[in-house]
Design a protein around this motif. Sequence first.
Motif, mmCIF file in Angstrom:
data_model
loop_
_atom_site.group_PDB
_atom_site.id
_atom_site.type_symbol
_atom_site.label_atom_id
_atom_site.label_comp_id
_atom_site.label_asym_id
_atom_site.label_seq_id
_atom_site.Cartn_x
_atom_site.Cartn_y
_atom_site.Cartn_z
ATOM 1 N N ASN A 1 0.808 -4.068 -16.888
ATOM 2 C CA ASN A 1 0.803 -2.652 -17.250
ATOM 3 C C ASN A 1 -0.276 -1.870 -16.511
ATOM 4 O O ASN A 1 -0.107 -0.686 -16.225
ATOM 5 N N TYR A 2 -1.411 -2.532 -16.216
ATOM 6 C CA TYR A 2 -2.507 -1.837 -15.536
ATOM 7 C C TYR A 2 -3.255 -2.828 -14.642
ATOM 8 O O TYR A 2 -4.304 -3.357 -15.005
ATOM 9 N N PRO A 3 -2.714 -3.086 -13.452
ATOM 10 C CA PRO A 3 -3.406 -3.975 -12.515
ATOM 11 C C PRO A 3 -4.521 -3.240 -11.782
ATOM 12 O O PRO A 3 -4.413 -2.045 -11.487
ATOM 13 N N VAL A 4 -5.581 -3.949 -11.484
ATOM 14 C CA VAL A 4 -6.730 -3.432 -10.733
ATOM 15 C C VAL A 4 -7.097 -4.484 -9.696
ATOM 16 O O VAL A 4 -6.923 -5.692 -9.927
ATOM 17 N N VAL A 5 -7.605 -4.046 -8.547
ATOM 18 C CA VAL A 5 -8.019 -4.990 -7.516
ATOM 19 C C VAL A 5 -9.485 -4.776 -7.156
ATOM 20 O O VAL A 5 -9.955 -3.639 -7.064
ATOM 21 N N SER B 1 -1.242 -3.522 2.618
ATOM 22 C CA SER B 1 -0.549 -4.104 1.463
ATOM 23 C C SER B 1 -1.108 -3.568 0.157
ATOM 24 O O SER B 1 -0.356 -3.222 -0.761
ATOM 25 N N ILE B 2 -2.435 -3.472 0.073
ATOM 26 C CA ILE B 2 -3.060 -2.953 -1.144
ATOM 27 C C ILE B 2 -2.694 -1.483 -1.342
ATOM 28 O O ILE B 2 -2.444 -1.037 -2.473
ATOM 29 N N LYS B 3 -2.634 -0.726 -0.261
ATOM 30 C CA LYS B 3 -2.236 0.678 -0.366
ATOM 31 C C LYS B 3 -0.844 0.796 -0.986
ATOM 32 O O LYS B 3 -0.595 1.660 -1.845
ATOM 33 N N GLU B 4 0.072 -0.073 -0.559
ATOM 34 C CA GLU B 4 1.441 -0.009 -1.067
ATOM 35 C C GLU B 4 1.531 -0.361 -2.547
ATOM 36 O O GLU B 4 2.452 0.078 -3.240
ATOM 37 N N LEU B 5 0.568 -1.122 -3.054
ATOM 38 C CA LEU B 5 0.563 -1.445 -4.482
ATOM 39 C C LEU B 5 0.246 -0.216 -5.325
ATOM 40 O O LEU B 5 0.648 -0.131 -6.487
ATOM 41 N N SER C 1 -5.198 4.662 0.775
ATOM 42 C CA SER C 1 -5.340 4.412 -0.664
ATOM 43 C C SER C 1 -6.044 5.597 -1.317
ATOM 44 O O SER C 1 -6.976 6.170 -0.758
ATOM 45 N N LYS C 2 -5.584 5.957 -2.526
ATOM 46 C CA LYS C 2 -6.060 7.173 -3.174
ATOM 47 C C LYS C 2 -7.223 6.935 -4.134
ATOM 48 O O LYS C 2 -8.177 7.696 -4.166
#
Length: 209
Positions: A15-19, A80-84, A102-103
């Motif tokens: 529901n709320y992934p973070v990297v 890849s991270i941007k697309e997530l 990335s925003k």
Amino acid sequence: MDLLDYLKAKIQNSNYPVVITGPRITFPSDTLPFKANYFGHSLNDILSLDFLQSNYEIFIKTCILIGEWNKKKPNYIHESIKELDIPIITENIDMLHTIAGSKKVIQLLGNIQDFVCTKCNFSIPFFQSKKYINIHKPFYCPECHSPIKLNIVLKGEAIRNFHHALNEIYKADTLLILGSDLDRWPINKLNQLANKQGSKIIIINEFKV
């Protein structure tokens, strides 16, 4: 399966992934590890408040050299991270997440895009600083003549934006940790907090270069 598909699969039911990202994700962009040697010292040792105060000549020469990382481009990991399209907490100082598009990027350790004075309000973008820089002699603030540094957090200085990072971790039900050992206090507390609250934790530290 490429990296993007792999990461999407890992957060599929989240529901709320973070990297959280660290230095190893930048190696495919041809940056050097913090254990790399500069003027007989590791970068990890040089980028400290103690080293700035005790050996400013080597400190500022190193800042000039790593400032050239501003020429680096985002790699497939940043893309890849941007697309997530998920919140990013990063230890990295190269701004490549933002350059990739990335925003929501929380910078814990500052960035290399500017030089700042350690005493006054002087700052100047790295690429405009060429008129002041001479790698063969120390480079001091043109306003107050105090030592300057890249706009990064040195060892011995307080982490930036940590409360913003904590807010994201509190909301996270999945935490991706990419390219980081989380070996710096208090950044290592983020992983511990996520684990304590029962978040799913996925660690990836090996990437193709």
